[in-house]
Write a protein that holds these residues in place. Structure first.
Motif, PDB file in Angstrom:
ATOM      1  N   PHE A 273      -5.977   2.923 -19.573  1.00 40.89           N
ATOM      2  CA  PHE A 273      -7.111   2.369 -20.140  1.00 40.89           C
ATOM      3  C   PHE A 273      -7.950   3.619 -20.832  1.00 40.89           C
ATOM      4  N   LEU A 274      -8.068   4.643 -19.973  1.00 41.06           N
ATOM      5  CA  LEU A 274      -8.761   5.791 -20.392  1.00 41.06           C
ATOM      6  C   LEU A 274      -8.140   6.521 -21.329  1.00 41.06           C
ATOM      7  N   LEU A 275      -6.765   6.585 -21.195  1.00 38.71           N
ATOM      8  CA  LEU A 275      -6.215   7.406 -22.216  1.00 38.71           C
ATOM      9  C   LEU A 275      -5.820   6.734 -23.778  1.00 38.71           C
ATOM     10  N   SER A 400      -5.229  -3.245 -20.457  1.00 39.35           N
ATOM     11  CA  SER A 400      -6.178  -1.924 -20.354  1.00 39.35           C
ATOM     12  C   SER A 400      -5.772  -0.957 -21.601  1.00 39.35           C
ATOM     13  N   SER A 401      -4.867  -1.218 -22.201  1.00 42.98           N
ATOM     14  CA  SER A 401      -4.368  -0.278 -23.396  1.00 42.98           C
ATOM     15  C   SER A 401      -5.408  -0.822 -24.581  1.00 42.98           C
ATOM     16  N   GLY A 405      -8.557   1.216 -25.993  1.00 42.32           N
ATOM     17  CA  GLY A 405      -8.561   1.518 -27.308  1.00 42.32           C
ATOM     18  C   GLY A 405      -9.778   1.073 -28.233  1.00 42.32           C
ATOM     19  N   SER A 406     -10.208  -0.282 -27.860  1.00 43.92           N
ATOM     20  CA  SER A 406     -11.134  -0.800 -28.659  1.00 43.92           C
ATOM     21  C   SER A 406     -12.717  -0.172 -28.036  1.00 43.92           C
ATOM     22  N   ALA A 437     -12.663  13.786 -24.855  1.00 44.47           N
ATOM     23  CA  ALA A 437     -12.187  14.667 -23.617  1.00 44.47           C
ATOM     24  C   ALA A 437     -12.514  14.155 -22.332  1.00 44.47           C
ATOM     25  N   VAL A 438     -13.793  13.606 -22.240  1.00 48.12           N
ATOM     26  CA  VAL A 438     -14.153  13.064 -21.038  1.00 48.12           C
ATOM     27  C   VAL A 438     -13.446  11.988 -20.376  1.00 48.12           C
ATOM     28  N   PHE A 439     -13.036  11.024 -21.558  1.00 49.14           N
ATOM     29  CA  PHE A 439     -12.327   9.842 -21.027  1.00 49.14           C
ATOM     30  C   PHE A 439     -10.990  10.478 -20.462  1.00 49.14           C
TER      31      PHE A 439
END
Length: 473
Positions: A273-275, A400-401, A405-406, A437-439
């Protein structure tokens, strides 16, 4: 469903083409925002909302589509998704205003919801062991490498022919995908119980996702402390709590929370999710160089060419690292590289030539990181769930992807737009990139805190077995 069919290269090519259609209709619009705005005369906020709708609707319906594919057939649902993409692409080709644009994006969201989990489930059904890891690597070429492929191809198409032709090519690739997988036998799994669909959980989930998406994309327009924004925030928080109560209190909850008890699945899905949220770096960087530095959409696409090459080149490397070291090490390394690459892109104070070089290097490092992450993450998530839950688990993983991304896209653009109103595009771009970068930093933390150390082998029952345990057997 019993069958002696084994996956082959023709099937795998068709699946990859099917996955690429998602990126053709999703990612490419990120690179041609100025062209679409000039052609259709709509605001950045309205266009951002239309763009994010595909990821939003895909994320909302992907778990349901994955569960349905387990019951009625994975190939059948994948084919429905491909047909929907043709319809959605035609809407965008013919769009003259926001109405048909939004309808097309919503239809394409449903398309992605069908294609992504069903194709992963087909891979799980017809490939085993190292062959499955290889197949997932090629699936990742389309899923993770698709962003880079379409970023470059979309910019070239838009500059040469016009942005609408992107969706003409999307239709062509969709037809090729349908032809290549037409002879693949369908697969579906026996369900342990015939339970009714969780309608209440599904409805609450949709309300929460829509409220959250609208407040992120339009909160600045409404005013963050306006009654509309505050109401949307309340719906998000309270609705989220209600949703968790519903799904944990039912044996057939819309999302099977029990799969998150497996640390490997949980770590892979959360970090995924985050990446995927860092995809916002692409739109911020592309928009900035086009608006502030006068690049064409094709020139901005060239900046990410290294990203494309490295994602594709490193996916198989990530597969080999997974087989040798397990998922944890390559996934941690991937996050560090992504953080480094995005950090370089934030150096917007540099002059044109120097910044161009830095961005190319940054995108390259960023691509290396995502390439290393792709197969370890996907394999770890999918191989650690029972076969009867393949479609649903794939749906959760891909949800999660798409949601990552959304929302990553929406948050990045919201920050960029908010700072841009102050009149400094350099600072706006840096701020939007720092968000990404924080994600990646939070993704790094999630991997380190959930996925155990050591290589992992999967048993036939899909339970994780460490190398130490295997040697003791």
């Amino acid at each position: 469903m019993e069958t002696s069919y084994k996956g082959n290269n023709k099937m795998l090519t068709g699946i990859v083409f099917g996955v690429l259609t998602y990126w053709l209709f999703s990612q490419t619009l990120l690179n041609v925002i100025p062209a679409v705005q000039a052609d259709m005369g709509i605001s950045l906020g309205a266009l951002n909302t239309a763009i994010s709708l595909t990821g939003l609707f895909s994320g909302m319906f992907i778990v349901a589509a994955g569960g349905i594919s387990d019951r009625i057939g994975h190939k059948k649902v994948a084919m429905v998704g491909l047909v929907l993409n043709i319809i959605g692409s035609l809407c965008l080709i013919l769009a003259q205003g926001t109405v048909l644009l939004i309808i097309g994006r919503v239809i394409q969201g449903f398309s992605a919801a069908c294609i992504m989990p069903a194709t992963i489930a087909l891979v799980k059904a017809y490939y085993d062991g190292p062959d499955r890891q290889r197949a997932l690597s090629y699936w990742s070429f389309g899923s993770w490498g698709g962003g880079g492929i379409t970023s470059f191809a979309g910019g070239l198409i838009a500059t040469s022919l016009g942005w609408r032709y992107i969706f003409v090519f999307s239709i062509i690739i969709t037809l090729v995908s349908m032809f290549l997988i037409k002879d693949v036998p369908d697969s579906k799994t026996k369900q342990s119980q015939s339970s009714k669909f969780d309608v209440s959980g599904f409805i609450v989930f949709i309300l929460v996702m829509v409220a959250l998406n609208v407040v992120i994309t339009r909160g600045a327009d409404f005013g963050w402390t306006s009654p509309i924004s505050l109401t949307l925030m309340a719906v998000t928080v309270i609705g989220g709590w209600v949703f968790l109560k519903i799904v944990t209190g039912k044996p057939n909850g819309f999302i099977d929370i029990s799969v998150f008890k497996n640390k490997y699945f949980a770590g892979s899905t959360i970090s995924n999710f985050l990446l995927n949220g860092v995809a916002g770096a692409l739109i911020v960087a592309n928009t900035y160089v086009q608006v502030a530095r006068g690049y064409s959409s094709f020139q901005s696409g060239l900046l990410s060419l290294g990203y494309l090459i490295c994602v594709l080149a490193m996916i198989r490397v990530g597969e080999k690292l997974l087989q040798k070291h397990g998922p944890r090490k390559p996934m941690i390394l991937a996050c560090i590289l992504v953080i480094t690459g995005i950090s370089l892109m934030t150096l917007t104070f540099l002059p044109n030539l120097m910044y161009t070089i830095v961005v190319i290097i940054g995108f390259t490092i960023y691509g290396i990181g995502l390439g290393l992450y792709a197969t370890p993450s996907t394999d770890t998530a999918i191989d650690n769930v029972p076969a009867s839950k393949a479609g649903e688990a794939a749906g959760i993983y891909k949800m999660s992807s798409t949601l990552g991304g959304s929302f990553g896209l929406a948050i990045s653009v919201a920050v960029y737009s908010a700072v841009e109103t102050m009149g400094n595009l350099q600072v706006a771009a840096s701020a939007g990139l720092i968000v990404n970068a924080v994600f990646a930093l939070i993704a790094l933390w999630s991997i380190m805190s959930t996925i155990p150390k050591g290589a992992v082998l999967k048993s036939m029952q899909n339970e994780p077995v460490t190398l130490k345990q295997r040697k003791a057997q």
